[in-house]
Scaffold this motif. Structure first.
Motif, PDB file in Angstrom:
ATOM      1  N   PHE A   1      -3.309 -39.075 -54.562  1.00 21.15           N
ATOM      2  CA  PHE A   1      -3.529 -38.665 -55.945  1.00 21.15           C
ATOM      3  C   PHE A   1      -3.816 -37.184 -56.046  1.00 21.15           C
ATOM      4  N   CYS A   2      -3.575 -36.669 -57.246  1.00 22.56           N
ATOM      5  CA  CYS A   2      -3.901 -35.279 -57.560  1.00 22.56           C
ATOM      6  C   CYS A   2      -5.200 -35.269 -58.357  1.00 22.56           C
ATOM      7  N   PRO A   3      -6.218 -34.585 -57.880  1.00 28.74           N
ATOM      8  CA  PRO A   3      -7.463 -34.518 -58.643  1.00 28.74           C
ATOM      9  C   PRO A   3      -7.265 -33.780 -59.964  1.00 28.74           C
ATOM     10  N   VAL A   4      -8.095 -34.123 -60.945  1.00 25.07           N
ATOM     11  CA  VAL A   4      -8.096 -33.422 -62.230  1.00 25.07           C
ATOM     12  C   VAL A   4      -9.168 -32.338 -62.176  1.00 25.07           C
ATOM     13  N   GLU A   5      -9.156 -31.472 -63.171  1.00 21.73           N
ATOM     14  CA  GLU A   5     -10.162 -30.405 -63.236  1.00 21.73           C
ATOM     15  C   GLU A   5     -11.526 -30.990 -63.577  1.00 21.73           C
ATOM     16  N   PRO A   6     -12.575 -30.423 -63.095  1.00 31.74           N
ATOM     17  CA  PRO A   6     -12.700 -29.200 -62.298  1.00 31.74           C
ATOM     18  C   PRO A   6     -12.520 -29.436 -60.790  1.00 31.74           C
ATOM     19  N   TYR A   7     -12.285 -30.694 -60.401  1.00 32.87           N
ATOM     20  CA  TYR A   7     -12.214 -31.050 -58.983  1.00 32.87           C
ATOM     21  C   TYR A   7     -10.956 -30.510 -58.311  1.00 32.87           C
TER      22      TYR A   7
ATOM     23  N   ALA B   1       3.172 -30.478 -54.668  1.00 29.01           N
ATOM     24  CA  ALA B   1       3.130 -31.830 -55.219  1.00 29.01           C
ATOM     25  C   ALA B   1       2.224 -31.970 -56.440  1.00 29.01           C
ATOM     26  N   CYS B   2       1.116 -31.258 -56.475  1.00 25.14           N
ATOM     27  CA  CYS B   2       0.178 -31.378 -57.588  1.00 25.14           C
ATOM     28  C   CYS B   2       0.330 -30.192 -58.538  1.00 25.14           C
TER      29      CYS B   2
ATOM     30  N   THR C   1      -8.859 -47.467 -63.708  1.00 27.69           N
ATOM     31  CA  THR C   1      -9.515 -46.572 -62.757  1.00 27.69           C
ATOM     32  C   THR C   1      -9.748 -47.283 -61.429  1.00 27.69           C
ATOM     33  N   VAL C   2      -9.959 -46.492 -60.397  1.00 23.37           N
ATOM     34  CA  VAL C   2     -10.393 -46.978 -59.082  1.00 23.37           C
ATOM     35  C   VAL C   2     -11.417 -45.987 -58.545  1.00 23.37           C
TER      36      VAL C   2
ATOM     37  N   GLN D   1      -3.493 -40.471 -62.238  1.00 22.95           N
ATOM     38  CA  GLN D   1      -3.550 -39.445 -61.202  1.00 22.95           C
ATOM     39  C   GLN D   1      -2.849 -39.888 -59.915  1.00 22.95           C
ATOM     40  N   VAL D   2      -2.651 -41.194 -59.759  1.00 22.53           N
ATOM     41  CA  VAL D   2      -2.098 -41.743 -58.524  1.00 22.53           C
ATOM     42  C   VAL D   2      -0.602 -41.465 -58.447  1.00 22.53           C
TER      43      VAL D   2
END
Length: 179
Positions: A60-66, A81-82, A144-145, A168-169
């Motif tokens: 998965f690609c993290p979302v902001e702010p992560y 990729a992200c 979610t997971v 995000q997955v």
């Protein structure tokens, strides 16, 4: 082969051809769903994408702010990729919709069971502050997971990012060959 301190043209062509072949093989493998994990969150090895919605791992690609934090700190390598210009994270899924999750200084509990190596750290290996997800009980919501590495206590996962939204997955994965 070398003249005047420079490689001759056939050597340069050979090196260029080898580099191009490596890029083509890597692109074909990624397109085919093959992932090579070199992070410490999972055993080193080769993983493959699967259509199995219960596969134990996700990419998965993290979302902001992560996203910005993990990329800037070098938790993720540069890549395409992200959306933020870094590679996705590969993590084990530890909780799905309906599961009970509790976070504390001791770690992540799923349905009452404390997962090993999930106690949040206050600093990363470089001494930079980490901020755990707010401690408390949660019921995993639909869509979610929660992800966490029980393999590496320094993993950047739901202990800091909380639940991961399914949008995000990028892929579900299973191990193919591990070192």
């Amino acid at each position: 082969m070398w003249k005047s301190g420079r490689p001759n043209r056939s050597a340069a062509r050979l090196i260029g051809g080898a580099a191009l072949a490596l890029v083509a093989i890597s692109a074909a493998a990624a397109f085919a769903g093959v992932r090579v994990n070199t992070s410490y969150s999972l055993p080193l090895g080769v993983y493959v994408a699967t259509d199995d919605s219960t596969a134990p791992l996700i990419e998965f690609c993290p979302v902001e702010p992560y996203a910005a934090e993990s990329s800037a700190r070098g938790y993720r390598s540069p890549g395409i990729a992200c959306p933020d210009g870094a590679v996705p994270l590969l993590k084990p899924v530890v909780a799905v919709a309906g599961d009970h999750v509790a976070t504390s200084a001791d770690g992540i509990r799923v349905n009452g069971r404390l997962l090993p190596n999930t106690a949040p750290l206050l600093q990363d290996a470089a001494g930079r502050s980490l901020h755990p997800w707010p401690f408390g009980p949660y019921i995993v919501e639909q869509g979610t997971v929660w992800v966490a590495s029980t393999y590496n206590r320094g993993s950047y996962d739901s202990r800091y990012m909380g639940p991961i939204r399914l949008f995000q997955v990028r892929a579900r994965l299973r191990p193919l060959w591990l070192l």
